[in-house]
Structures are given as C-alpha cells and as structure tokens.
Design a protein around this motif. Structure first.
Motif, PDB file in Angstrom:
ATOM      1  N   ILE A   1       0.937  -1.185   0.058  1.00  0.00           N
ATOM      2  CA  ILE A   1      -0.016   0.041   0.042  1.00  0.00           C
ATOM      3  C   ILE A   1       0.912   1.140  -0.185  1.00  0.00           C
ATOM      4  O   ILE A   1       1.896   1.281   0.389  1.00  0.00           O
ATOM      5  N   GLU A   2       0.020   2.479  -0.347  1.00  0.00           N
ATOM      6  CA  GLU A   2       0.954   3.562  -0.522  1.00  0.00           C
ATOM      7  C   GLU A   2      -0.210   4.751  -0.689  1.00  0.00           C
ATOM      8  O   GLU A   2      -0.922   4.543  -1.276  1.00  0.00           O
ATOM      9  N   LEU A   3       0.254   5.820   0.485  1.00  0.00           N
ATOM     10  CA  LEU A   3      -0.578   6.802   0.691  1.00  0.00           C
ATOM     11  C   LEU A   3      -0.323   7.789  -0.372  1.00  0.00           C
ATOM     12  O   LEU A   3       0.681   7.997  -0.793  1.00  0.00           O
ATOM     13  N   ASP A   4      -1.579   8.471  -0.897  1.00  0.00           N
ATOM     14  CA  ASP A   4      -1.228   9.784  -1.857  1.00  0.00           C
ATOM     15  C   ASP A   4      -1.352  11.082  -0.820  1.00  0.00           C
ATOM     16  O   ASP A   4      -2.192  11.080  -0.111  1.00  0.00           O
ATOM     17  N   PRO A   5      -0.078  11.511  -0.955  1.00  0.00           N
ATOM     18  CA  PRO A   5      -0.067  12.592  -0.008  1.00  0.00           C
ATOM     19  C   PRO A   5      -1.017  13.852  -0.315  1.00  0.00           C
ATOM     20  O   PRO A   5      -0.927  14.851   0.578  1.00  0.00           O
TER      21      PRO A   5
END
Length: 423
Positions: free
Chosen positions: A220-224
């Motif tokens: 998973i990777e968060l959109d800043p």
C-alpha cells in the motif's frame, strides 16, 4: 543556476540481482549496487544519504548492507543476531528499526551502530513496520498489528512498569499482515493476505473501517495530496481506494475502490509515491518496474530489473553529502550477553544535510532528557506535557486540545460525522 537534483528510482529483488537505479528524468540506468537479495519491506533510503538493505537468508548469513549512491559495491556489512524481515529508518536517518524473523524488533542508532533496545513484539515474523512521529506500528506473519510508544520502549523503567509493552494490539486481520502505511492525523492503513485493508485510528486505538478487495493486497502507498491510497494486488492491479467511504454499512468494498491501474502481468509487490503525489512507482513479481502519472493514470516509464521478482521500489533524490569514512565493523554486547558485530556510520555535522520540518531525533532526545528528570514516559499520558516543560495541568489541557484536533481531522479525512464514528 545550480543543476536540478537527480531523482532516481531504486528497485531490489529477492534474487541476487542487486539494487538497480534509473534516472527518473531520462530513463537511463544510473547504477546497480551488488550484491543484494532483499525480501519486501527490507530496502530503505536513510535520510536520502545512503541505502540500507536487509538481505534474505542465504545459508547461515543474513546481513544488512549499506551502499553509497555513487559506488556499486557494498560499503558496510552488519550482521544482526537473526535475519531481518522488515527495515525502516526515521526521516532524519538517526535510527534504523528492524523486524526479525523471531518476532523481535531491533532499534539501532545509526551514528554509533549501537543496538539501543530489542524487544519481543510478535509470535511470528515481523513483516512490515511504519512510523508516525514517535509511534511505531508493526505488522506480523501472525496477523496481528501492534502500536508502540518509542519513548516507553527506550526507557527500561517505563517498560517494566507498563501493563503491556505496547499501546494497542489489533487482531482483526485473519491472515498475515503484508504492509502498513501511516497518514497525517495518526491514521494507519494495513493490508493482509485476508484480502482486506483496514484503517486505524492510532491515537484512540481502534479500527475505523475495513475494505475488501478482489485479490490479496501485498503493498500500500498513501497519496500525499488527497485521502486515497493505492493497494497493490496479487492479480497485478493497483487499486485506487478512497479512505472516506463507509463500506462497513454497505457490506461491499466496491464503493471505496475508485479504479485500478493495470499494466503488470503478475502481482504488485511494492509501491512508492513521489513527495508531490504526481508519480507512483510500482514493482512486480514479473520483474518489471512501472512509473505512473497519477493524474492521467498512465504509465510514463517502464524498467526491467531482472528475471526475478521486484520486491522493493523507492523514489529518492540522493543527497550528495560528504560522509566520513565508514568505520570497520565493531562488536557490542547483545542482550543475551553474546557479542554482535554491527556497523558504525559517523555523520559529519559540517557536511550533513538538515532535513527540514521534521525533528524526530531532536524530539526524542528532549523526551529522553525529560524522562531522566521527571520519570514520565507515556506518549499519550497527560503527564507527557512535562516533555515540553509544562506542568501537568497544562499538559492535560494540551492533550485534550490535541485529541480534539486529531478527531476533527479523522472526521474530515474519512468523511464521517461524529455519530458515525461510534457505529
């Protein structure tokens, strides 16, 4: 005019194909560090000053390697007491934190190589780690997630007096946890082999919602820029997912999944976002790396790493600092009384680069100084106000205001009203 900083994409594999680096602007391969064979979540850029990679076990050896940006060979080798499955650094590069195959967590100081503390965290492998300020979140092969107050963990007296060494323990995942990411406002997102991602409120210690996916999510990777996150599936798709849709009341995850990026032929093992959120990099079991324009959701570059699976990807703007010569491996006493070789990296204050807008190590130093003076260590305890030199009454008021602001932020991020938060 000074030339623009070179932005690189790094990728590692579980096979011994090294760490490959490509120039994000030109697409040319910049360097390949050898050797390296790392499992997922085991490659980290330490404050953009150098790379650290925990190696997959090979025989009786599973070292941690350090690499300089401009030299292909290993600069320093460290040999922990057990293979390290997950590896992260704080944003300032002051500390390295490793999760071991025994379920132990290791906390090293980069400047000296000293093992500051080691504790047993999980029953099985620690597969992923994430930091939110002074909170450490760990996910395990046993399916559990735990939240640790680093102030407490670094204070032996506080650890011995605490009812439990952790702040919170979550057991809502039915299968191994594969990845964890933390968002502003003490929100964390976890993924699991149970085909769900779960959103957690770290300050209150509870799950906010669970989102189901058509495939197992490994990264998973968060959109800043916004309240969405990317979920890399074993079906080769990257699911664009909203945090703020209450799927628990609707009984389906479809309304949270806004779309999917689809260009890999095998599972997506790792994701990395640029600081502005405009680029997303994905690594896959098919051995390829993709660079995505998040506005158009189109692939802008394709890289081939090796025949083996890509397990880790990073976007880094290397800081070309003049690090002093790396010291030879030295041995320090481990907790069990044996000697353990570790690496020493001594930063040069004159040449080191200050990381703006983040002072985790400075804050930690103030916290530890305060612990010695006041004997208080709980991050969320009302007495924590003494860390800033305030009396307890003011500290209670500060904590109350902090929690009110944090709660408001959670409402805004997740699109909830206060009443829905309690359902």
């Amino acid at each position: 005019m000074a030339p623009p900083s070179q932005q690189l994409v790094f990728a590692a594999s579980s096979t011994d194909a090294g760490v490959a680096a490509w120039d994000l602007r030109t697409g040319a391969e910049a360097i390949r560090h050898r050797p390296c064979a790392s499992r997922p979540r085991a490659l980290v850029a330490v404050a953009d000053r150098f790379l650290a990679a925990a190696q997959a076990p090979a025989g009786n050896s599973a070292p941690i390697y350090y690499y300089h940006w401009d030299k292909p060979q290993v600069a320093v080798k460290s040999f922990p007491t057990e293979p390290i499955r997950a590896l992260i650094a704080d944003p300032e590069g002051s500390y390295l934190i490793g999760g071991g195959v025994s379920g132990d967590i290791f906390f090293w100081e980069v400047a000296t190589g000293e093992l500051l503390v080691r504790w047993h965290a999980h029953y099985r492998d620690v597969r992923c780690l994430a930091l939110y300020d002074l909170l450490l979140v760990s996910g395990s092969e046993d399916g559990s997630i735990k939240v640790w107050d680093l102030i407490t963990m670094l204070d032996e007296l506080a650890r011995s007096e605490a009812k439990t060494p952790y702040l919170y323990s979550f057991n809502q995942h039915a299968l191994p946890v594969t990845d964890i990411a933390c968002f502003h406002g003490a929100i964390a997102v976890s993924s699991s082999e149970d085909r769900t991602c779960k959103i957690w409120n770290l300050s209150e210690g509870r799950m906010i919602r669970s989102i189901s996916f058509p495939a197992i999510i490994d990264s998973i990777e968060l959109d800043p820029r916004s309240h969405i996150f990317y979920a890399g599936g074993r079906d080769g798709k990257i699911y664009v997912t909203a945090m703020g849709v209450d799927v628990t009341s609707q009984g389906s995850g479809d309304s949270s999944i806004l779309g999917a990026l689809d260009d890999h032929s095998k599972g997506v093992t790792s994701l990395a976002s640029s600081t502005d959120g405009l680029l997303l990099v994905s690594g896959s079991e098919d051995g390829s790396v993709r660079v995505w324009d998040t506005r158009t959701q189109q692939v802008t570059r394709k890289f081939k790493h090796s025949q083996g699976p890509v397990t880790n990807v990073l976007i880094v703007t290397p800081k070309r600092v003049n690090l002093p010569p790396l010291q030879p491996l030295r041995k320090v006493c481990a907790a069990n009384g044996e000697v353990e070789p570790q690496a020493v990296i001594l930063p040069d204050p004159e040449n080191d680069v200050h990381i703006a807008e983040y002072r985790s190590s400075n804050l930690l130093e103030r916290c530890l100084d305060s612990l010695q003076q006041h004997g208080n260590s709980s991050l969320f305890d009302s007495g924590a106000s003494t860390l800033n030199g305030m009396p307890n009454q003011l500290g209670t008021e500060w904590r109350s205001k902090y929690l009110e602001l944090q709660d408001l932020f959670v409402h805004q991020v997740l699109g909830q009203t206060p009443s829905s938060m309690d359902t």
